[in-house]
Design an enzyme around this catalytic site. Structure first.
Site, short mmCIF file in Angstrom:
data_model
loop_
_atom_site.label_atom_id
_atom_site.label_comp_id
_atom_site.label_asym_id
_atom_site.label_seq_id
_atom_site.Cartn_x
_atom_site.Cartn_y
_atom_site.Cartn_z
N SER A 52 -13.46 -14.49 13.97
CA SER A 52 -13.45 -13.33 13.07
C SER A 52 -13.28 -13.73 11.61
O SER A 52 -13.76 -13.05 10.70
CB SER A 52 -12.34 -12.36 13.47
OG SER A 52 -11.08 -13.02 13.48
N ASP A 228 -3.26 -7.70 8.03
CA ASP A 228 -2.67 -7.97 9.35
C ASP A 228 -1.99 -9.33 9.46
O ASP A 228 -1.54 -9.72 10.53
CB ASP A 228 -3.76 -7.86 10.43
CG ASP A 228 -4.94 -8.80 10.16
OD1 ASP A 228 -4.83 -9.65 9.24
OD2 ASP A 228 -5.95 -8.70 10.87
N HIS A 231 -6.12 -12.16 8.60
CA HIS A 231 -7.38 -12.15 7.86
C HIS A 231 -7.12 -12.05 6.35
O HIS A 231 -6.24 -11.30 5.92
CB HIS A 231 -8.26 -10.98 8.32
CG HIS A 231 -8.65 -11.08 9.76
ND1 HIS A 231 -8.01 -10.37 10.75
CD2 HIS A 231 -9.61 -11.82 10.39
CE1 HIS A 231 -8.55 -10.66 11.92
NE2 HIS A 231 -9.52 -11.54 11.72
#
Length: 756
Positions: A52, A228, A231
């Site tokens: 991600s 979070d 990221h």
């Protein structure tokens, strides 16, 4: 300090200037626009492969190509992107772990079964830590998997650009319970394993996998702003994407303000010839010096052994010959030009981007103003705009402009608008000074014209040759040169009207005003007829002087920006000299310029006008609108300053010797800053001493000012030799100069042909 491999520095080190501006170590990063990104990546296939975090980098990268892209689609799946207009294809491939699946995909590119990407960006680790709960077995397996993938990546690196993105640190306090096992200690262990294994078998530098470690440094500063804890915030991702773009595109696009990853430009034919000329000058000067020293030793006094007295030499020491002075000047100039080249063409010294803060501009301004006031002396004469006062005016303006350039203050619109007035004031002085000379002296001889043209253009012509830059690049010198010729033509064309002739008959004053009106009409016509202006300056060989990047638009823009101010300077000189001749102003020491009542009224109006302009400039919304009004209104603040500076008798009788000293070398300071104080043709800052910004500025400034002062002396010495007063000798020199420029045009045409 060597610049070293700027690509390596760009990928591995740097610091933040402020909150969002990233400064790579030793080099400058270009901010790519989407049009530039498309031009660089045309017909390219790029792949981002990983988890991600790599997906975030993928989105930031494609937004540089198309800012309208939205982050949508399957987060845990492949995401394609294509820009058909430039034939660019960018794919994100979802491989969150370094495992057999990732290896199989990479292997397919090495076997030629599928299209091989031009750029491959790989990185993954956090999923391995998360799924296996941070176990040591997972780390061991990670090492095994990278070891199997590394040879494949190195094989791809022979023909493609391959980047391995190290894992960014996390903000552990913000991580969710399902991610608590992802600690910075684990991430460091995985990164260490990746760096040790990658390239361990590769000896060929071209086949190396480039380790993208700079993201770690960026994350250390910004991960606290993460949503979070895992990221990166959007601004940090964008910085990483811009770094990636610079690494690949700088060597292709060669942006002036993107020195990272740019190879040193090859020497041109003209630069090689200049190098040979300066080398021969240095050798010639050394030979003459040795000959003179030997002659001096032979002729020096020797002791009479009988009387014990010294005998005087029969021959006195000869005066310095013209040839020796010429070689001495070119010898010094050659050494100085070597320094110029090393600073801004060779990859020897470091360069950094500018970063504007209010303190970086205003604190030095206050400092130099205090110094200027401290060095106050009485003027030799108390006339309006006397020599000491104009030197002082040029001096403080030049210092302010220098601070403006090095601080990057052009991004702050109020400062930009006030600096535009200072540039206009220089041109105002050009109009005032040259008009006054021709009007009073009536000297329209070739000697005067050649002297002025030589002093204005000598340094710029040398820099055009040594630094391989067009004449128009140093825009201010073409500007003052053309305006000087316009002033000369206006006054020299029949009928030649000068003060001596006008004193005999007042009608000549109206004749001169008619000339000025014709000049104003021509200026007005050309300013609103871009086509006519460009046709005039597009004729060869004028086009060689005024074109920049293949067009004369930049020249038209610069000329148009201050189109009326030289005329205003000429008109002011005419009115002032007429009032002075009729004794309508008082210029005695300590006396106000007019009667007390008139002086007070004019002083009040001047202060109000000065402040009104500043308020208007500070309230500007955008540069385009303000630049449209600037040519018409800049004269308000210039005239206001002249009246404030000259109406009170005491103020007119003193000047700052500190500012005046800089004013005498203001032209050299303005030109030299391009390459030995700033860097990358004014886009960045020269770094002689890395890691100590203040000390670096002090050292580079000292060298810069000394060099400018030395060049000023060299120009004055050469002007006496190259432009003699004797007309027949001057004509021969002019023919030689014409031959020199003809040769320069010939070699320039050869260079252009070889480049194409």
């Amino acid at each position: 300090f060597k610049g070293g491999d700027t690509c390596e520095y760009l990928l591995s080190s740097g610091r933040f200037l402020g909150e969002k501006v990233w400064q790579p170590h030793s080099c400058m990063m270009h901010k790519y626009k989407n049009s530039e990104a498309k031009n660089c990546l045309v017909d390219k296939y790029i792949v981002f492969i990983g988890d991600s975090r790599i997906r975030q980098l993928f989105y930031s990268f494609i937004k540089l190509i198309n800012p309208q892209v939205k982050e949508e689609g399957n987060k845990h799946g492949n995401i394609p992107f294509e820009d058909k207009s430039a034939s660019i294809k960018v794919d994100f491939l979802w491989y969150p772990e370094v495992n057999g699946s990732m290896r199989q995909r990479i292997k397919s590119w090495t076997e030629g079964s599928v299209a091989k990407p031009h750029i491959i960006v790989v990185g993954a680790a956090t999923w391995s830590i998360k799924i296996h709960n941070g176990s040591n077995e997972a780390l061991t397996q990670y090492k095994i998997n990278i070891t199997s993938i590394a040879p494949l990546l190195e094989k791809l690196a022979k023909s493609s650009d391959v980047y391995w993105v190290l894992q960014d640190p996390v903000y552990e306090d913000m991580l969710s319970d399902s991610r608590k096992m992802i600690t910075n200690e684990k991430i460091d262990a995985y990164n260490e394993a990746a760096v040790r294994i990658l390239n361990s078998s590769s000896r060929n530098s071209k086949a190396k996998v480039k380790v993208f470690s700079v993201s770690k440094l960026i994350a250390q500063e910004t991960i606290m702003k993460s949503a979070d804890g895992l990221h990166l915030p959007e601004s940090s991702r964008d910085t990483n994407a811009m770094i990636l773009m610079n690494v690949y595109c700088n060597k292709i696009m060669k942006p002036i303000d993107g020195s990272c990853c740019q190879p040193e430009p090859p020497l041109t034919l003209i630069q090689k010839l200049a190098f040979c000329f300066f080398t021969l000058s240095i050798i010639g000067y050394l030979i003459i010096n040795l000959i003179h020293r030997n002659n001096f030793r032979k002729n020096k006094s020797c002791t009479d052994l009988e009387s014990g007295e010294e005998k005087k030499p029969a021959i006195s020491t000869p005066n310095v010959s013209t040839l020796e002075m010429l070689l001495h000047s070119f010898c010094k100039l050659g050494l100085i030009m070597t320094y110029f080249y090393l600073c801004d063409r060779a990859n020897l010294f470091m360069k950094e981007n500018k970063f504007y803060t209010h303190s970086s501009f205003f604190i030095p301004i206050v400092y130099i103003l205090v110094l200027g006031v401290f060095y106050t002396e009485n003027t030799k004469e108390t006339k309006v705009l006397n020599r000491e006062q104009t030197d002082e005016w040029k001096g403080w303006m030049q210092l302010v402009i220098l601070i403006y350039h090095i601080s990057g203050a052009s991004t702050f619109l109020p400062v930009y608008m006030h600096i535009r007035v200072l540039v206009a004031a220089y041109l105002f002085q050009t109009g005032y000074g040259h008009f006054s000379y021709f009007w009073i002296k009536g000297d329209f001889g070739v000697y005067r014209v050649c002297q002025v043209l030589f002093r204005l253009n000598f340094l710029v012509v040398v820099l055009c040759i040594v630094m391989d830059r067009p004449y128009q690049f140093y825009y201010f010198v073409p500007l003052v040169t053309v305006w000087f010729m316009i002033i000369y033509a206006t006054l020299a064309i029949w009928p030649q009207i000068v003060q001596k002739k006008a004193n005999g008959n007042c009608l000549w004053h109206f004749g001169l005003l008619l000339k000025l009106i014709c000049l104003l009409t021509c200026i007005y016509f050309l300013s609103y007829s871009q086509g006519a202006f460009e046709k005039i300056f597009s004729f060869w060989p004028l086009s060689k002087c005024f074109e920049l990047n293949g067009t004369v638009y930049e020249w038209w823009f610069r000329w148009k920006l201050d189109r009326y101010v030289v005329f205003h300077g000429m008109l002011f000189a005419f009115i002032y000299l007429a009032l002075q001749k009729r004794q309508m102003i008082s210029e005695g020491k300590g006396d106000p310029l007019f009667s007390n009542r008139v002086s007070n009224v004019l002083l009040f109006i001047s202060i109000v006008s000065f402040l009104t302009y500043s308020i208007w400039a500070s309230s500007c919304k955008n540069k385009t609108e303000c630049n449209e009004l600037h040519p018409s209104v800049s004269v308000v603040q210039i005239l206001a300053f002249i009246l404030i500076r000259n109406i009170p008798g005491y103020v007119r009788s003193v000047y700052s010797s500190f500012f005046a000293w800089f004013g005498k070398i203001s032209l050299e300071l303005f030109i030299c800053q391009y390459h030995i104080w700033l860097a990358a043709d004014t886009k960045g800052i020269l770094v002689l001493i890395p890691g100590y910004p203040m000390f670096n500025v002090l050292v580079s400034t000292f060298i810069f000012v000394c060099v400018a002062h030395e060049i000023s002396q060299i120009t004055n010495d050469l002007a006496q030799i190259v432009v003699p007063k004797d007309n027949s000798t001057l004509l021969k020199r002019l023919l030689c100069i014409a031959g020199f420029f003809s040769g320069l045009l010939f070699f320039s045409a050869m260079q252009d042909q070889s480049r194409h």
